[in-house]
Structures are given as C-alpha cells and as structure tokens.
Design an enzyme around this catalytic site. Structure first.
Site, mmCIF file in Angstrom:
data_model
loop_
_atom_site.group_PDB
_atom_site.id
_atom_site.type_symbol
_atom_site.label_atom_id
_atom_site.label_comp_id
_atom_site.label_asym_id
_atom_site.label_seq_id
_atom_site.Cartn_x
_atom_site.Cartn_y
_atom_site.Cartn_z
ATOM 1 N N SER A 199 0.851 -1.191 0.000
ATOM 2 C CA SER A 199 0.000 0.000 0.000
ATOM 3 C C SER A 199 0.880 1.232 0.000
ATOM 4 C CB SER A 199 -0.915 -0.005 1.222
ATOM 5 O OG SER A 199 -0.165 0.329 2.367
ATOM 6 N N LYS A 200 0.240 2.379 -0.007
ATOM 7 C CA LYS A 200 0.912 3.679 -0.022
ATOM 8 C C LYS A 200 2.028 3.802 1.011
ATOM 9 C CE LYS A 200 0.196 7.610 -1.858
ATOM 10 N NZ LYS A 200 0.597 7.761 -3.146
ATOM 11 N N ARG A 201 1.782 3.216 2.193
ATOM 12 C CA ARG A 201 2.788 3.473 3.234
ATOM 13 C C ARG A 201 4.109 2.763 2.970
ATOM 14 N NH1 ARG A 201 2.006 -1.061 6.599
ATOM 15 N NH2 ARG A 201 0.204 -1.953 5.592
ATOM 16 N N GLY A 203 5.769 3.393 0.334
ATOM 17 C CA GLY A 203 6.480 4.263 -0.608
ATOM 18 C C GLY A 203 5.675 4.431 -1.871
ATOM 19 N N GLU A 209 4.088 7.820 -9.680
ATOM 20 C CA GLU A 209 4.952 8.242 -8.565
ATOM 21 C C GLU A 209 6.396 7.803 -8.797
ATOM 22 O OE1 GLU A 209 2.046 8.350 -4.698
ATOM 23 O OE2 GLU A 209 2.418 6.435 -5.662
#
Ligand code: GLU
Length: 427
Positions: A199-201, A203, A209
C-alpha cells in the site's frame, strides 16, 4: 498466444497492475502473439477519461505497447446483451424478479487449472445461481469479462491473484456460451517489506509516482519483472530483450512477492551508472527543464540512485546554493579559516586546473599543516557547496573551475571573518 491487459480505470496504474501488464507483454513478445488492451470501464462513475489517459500514459512511459485496442468494455454492452439473451433462450439462464441468473449445476465442481497454482477446485455447492444481468438490463462484471475474453480470442488470462475467486464463475459462463475457457495464470500478491499487503505506506505505489521520483523505465521493468518471477537463483539484471527471451509462466511463484523500494533504488542506481553521460544529461535537462553541464552529470552519476538525486548532489555545480547552517557550524570551527586560506593559495596556482592537480595541491596543504585530510577538504567542500556531502571534492573543484572556486572560497572566508569578529572577545 493472445493475451490481454484489462485494467479498471479507477485511478493511477499501481505496481501490481504494471506487473500484470509487463508479464502479459513479455508473453506476447516471446511467443510472437498479440496483446490486447481492454479498458474495463463499466463502472461509469469511477472510470473517467482522465483515469484512462493516466493508464495509457503510464504504459507508454514503461514502453509497454499493445497490439489491439484500447477497447472499451462499456461500449461492448450490446454484445453482452446479445449473449445474455442467448443464454436465456437456450435455458442456461433464467429470469428472477427481472434479474438474469446463470444456472449452476447443484453437484460437482469447477476446476481452475492454473499454470501457477495448479488445480484449484470450487465445489458447486458453494456457488449459487449468480446474477449475470441486473433488472435494469445492465450486464455484470463476470459476464462482460467472459464474453470479451471469448470474442477477443484470448488464449491466456494472466492477472492478479485477487481474481482467482471470480474464475469459476467466468468458466461456468464460458461453458454455457459453448466456449472452451482459456488458460489461467494468477500472479502472486504483492507485499511490502513488512509482510503486509502493498500500500501507499510502503512508498511510491503507482507508476506515476515512480516516474516523478526519477526512476528509469528500464530499471522499473527489470525490477517489477522480479516480483514473482526469477530465471535462476541469482540473476537480478535483465535487459528487456533478455526478459522477452527468458520469461515464462512456469517460473512464476505462487507465494507473495515483496516490493522493496530500497532495492528498486539500488537497481535504478546501477542502470543510471550504465547510461552514457550524454544520454543522462539529456534526461536530466528534460526533467529539470534547464541546461546542466555534462561534467556535473559525470561526477554526480557515480552517486545518484534516481534522477531526483542529481539536483541535491550537484545543484552547487550548476549555480551557487544557500549554505546549510548546520554544515557551516560543524566544519567552520576555529582553525578552519586558516586552513581554507592555505587551500585557496594552493588552488590559485594549481596547473592545469584538473582533478589530479587539485588533489595534489590540497594534499600538499594537508602535509604542510600536519592535519587530517578532512580538516582541509571539509572546509573547501562547505565553501563551494554549502554542504558536508557532495560528489568527490577534487572533481567538484575541477568542474567549478578556478575562478568560481576561488570566488566561493573568498566569500566563505569573508563570512568566517565576520562571524569570528562578531563573537565577543573572551580575552
Ligand atoms: N479489471 C480487472 C482489474 O483491473 C482485471 C480483470 C481481469 O484481468 O480479468 O483488476
């Protein structure tokens, strides 16, 4: 071999989707087959044209081209309706309060022969007569996928493991349509280094991105190819033609793969160092939208891991940068101005002004003063770059040139004098 990449355009292209696209692309290229791009845009609220454009853009950046499409699943609705009517007409489906349900046999099971997972059985007891069209006539997801895979002549469905549970329903629909199901391969889940679902956390989570962070598409392709596949126990670097030659579903693992951005950074650094300096210079100039000297590119190239690193490492070679006050306080201690003055003197006469001559000149100062090398190099570094970390000091000084180096040292000396004379005299 006919494969497809079938993203739902509900947001950016994530790492998992990019891996699915890459594996399908590699299979098609390897076999001389075709890759179909099918946009699963039946969720009209979430499937915006901007999201479709983002996915197409991300595939373009990764240099993963397709042979047919993009086809819009939503635009194929009349085809889906035709097949629903046929299933009704042939008795494979029936109406229930306006909705259409597929008849699922009560006994037996549907077996998915998955190339990666082996046989996975789904007992029919656990599968109800499921809805294939709502009472407003709109076809449901599994129906649309099955009809499209059949119409598009898809031979191999390669997709994320999260779709394994849909597969028996799609096979039941295909059989009712009188079609042979394709070969299925469900790719392993992606985890972060902590073992939790990616997930996003963890990186950068999307291709956009990664691009913004300054990764190279060739490095990203190499790295994501390894998320669930390996050629042997040890090889990590593969050019794209090598991937095309060596990739096979048989070597895809079923256990979750770990996306580790640190490893991607390391791999990207390797790809950056392989680039011809002129090529890297061009990429940096496009990215920064300004000219950068090739000599600065050459010395930063050794230490960069992403394109983004260039500016933090080498901006001072392009234009003077504000001092980092912490670097100044740490290095410009009592004896530093005198050592810096001696370094200035030595550099003023170094000839020719290249990295070797600069090194000799500064080493002589170190020897004459009987100090540690860093006692001379760090004040010079802070004077020219404003920071305690930079590319090699001799190379940096040589790239700046004599005039600019001496001018920056003079400014630093002036500043050091002002700050020492401002200090109260402790007697
Ligand atoms: N549209 C699905 C997704 O984006 C993929 C469906 C499929 O590959 O069958 O997850």
């Amino acid at each position: 071999m006919r494969v497809r990449f079938a993203p739902s355009p509900t947001g950016a292209l994530h790492i998992g989707g990019a891996r699915t696209a890459l594996y399908n692309w590699l299979l098609a290229r390897h076999a001389g087959g075709s890759l179909v791009l099918r946009v699963e845009d039946t969720d009209r609220e979430r499937s915006t044209p901007e999201n479709v454009a983002q996915i197409v853009d991300a595939l373009g950046w990764l240099e993963l081209g397709w042979d047919e499409g993009p086809f819009s699943q939503a635009e194929r609705r009349p085809r889906h309706r035709e097949e629903i009517d046929r299933l009704l007409g042939e008795g494979h489906a029936y109406l229930d309060e306006g909705a259409v349900r597929l008849r699922v046999p009560d006994a037996g099971e549907t077996v998915v022969e998955d190339v990666i997972r082996g046989e996975v059985s789904f007992p029919h007891e656990a599968i109800d007569d499921f809805v294939i069209a709502r009472s407003d006539g709109s076809p449901l997801y599994n129906l649309a996928v099955a009809v499209d895979d059949r119409d598009m002549g898809i031979t191999h469905v390669v997709r994320g493991a999260d779709h394994l549970s849909n597969t028996p329903r799609q096979i039941l629909i295909l059989r009712a349509l009188g079609a042979e199901p394709p070969v299925y391969a469900h790719l392993p889940l992606l985890h972060g280094p902590d073992g939790k679902k990616l997930s996003k956390r963890h990186g950068a989570a999307s291709v956009q991105e990664l691009r913004e962070a300054g990764y190279l598409p060739e490095a990203v392709r190499n790295y994501i190819a390894l998320l669930g596949w390996g050629y042997d126990e040890s090889t990590e670097f593969f050019t794209t033609p090598e991937l095309v030659e060596r990739f096979s579903l048989e070597r895809v693992s079923k256990s979750p793969a770990v996306f580790d951005e640190k490893k991607l950074r390391w791999m990207n650094g390797h790809y950056l160092r392989q680039l011809d300096a002129g090529d890297l210079q061009q990429r940096l100039e496009r990215r920064l939208d300004r000219p950068v000297p090739e000599a600065a590119v050459r010395i930063a190239q050794e230490k960069m891991q992403t394109l983004d690193d260039f500016w933090s490492l080498a901006a001072f070679l392009v234009e003077p940068q504000p001092d980092d006050p912490a670097a100044w306080d740490k290095v410009m201690t009592a004896g530093a101005p005198e050592r810096l003055r001696r370094a200035r003197e030595a550099l003023a006469s170094a000839e020719p002004f290249d990295a070797d001559a600069v090194e000799q000149a500064l080493r002589r100062v170190v020897d004459d003063l009987g100090v540690k090398p860093r006692d001379v190099y760090q004040p010079v570094r802070v004077a020219i770059s404003g920071r305690t970390v930079s590319p090699g000091i001799f190379e940096s000084v040589a790239v700046l040139g004599r005039d600019e180096t001496l001018a920056r040292i003079d400014r630093a000396l002036e500043r050091a004098e002002i700050s020492t004379s401002a200090e109260p005299d402790m007697g």
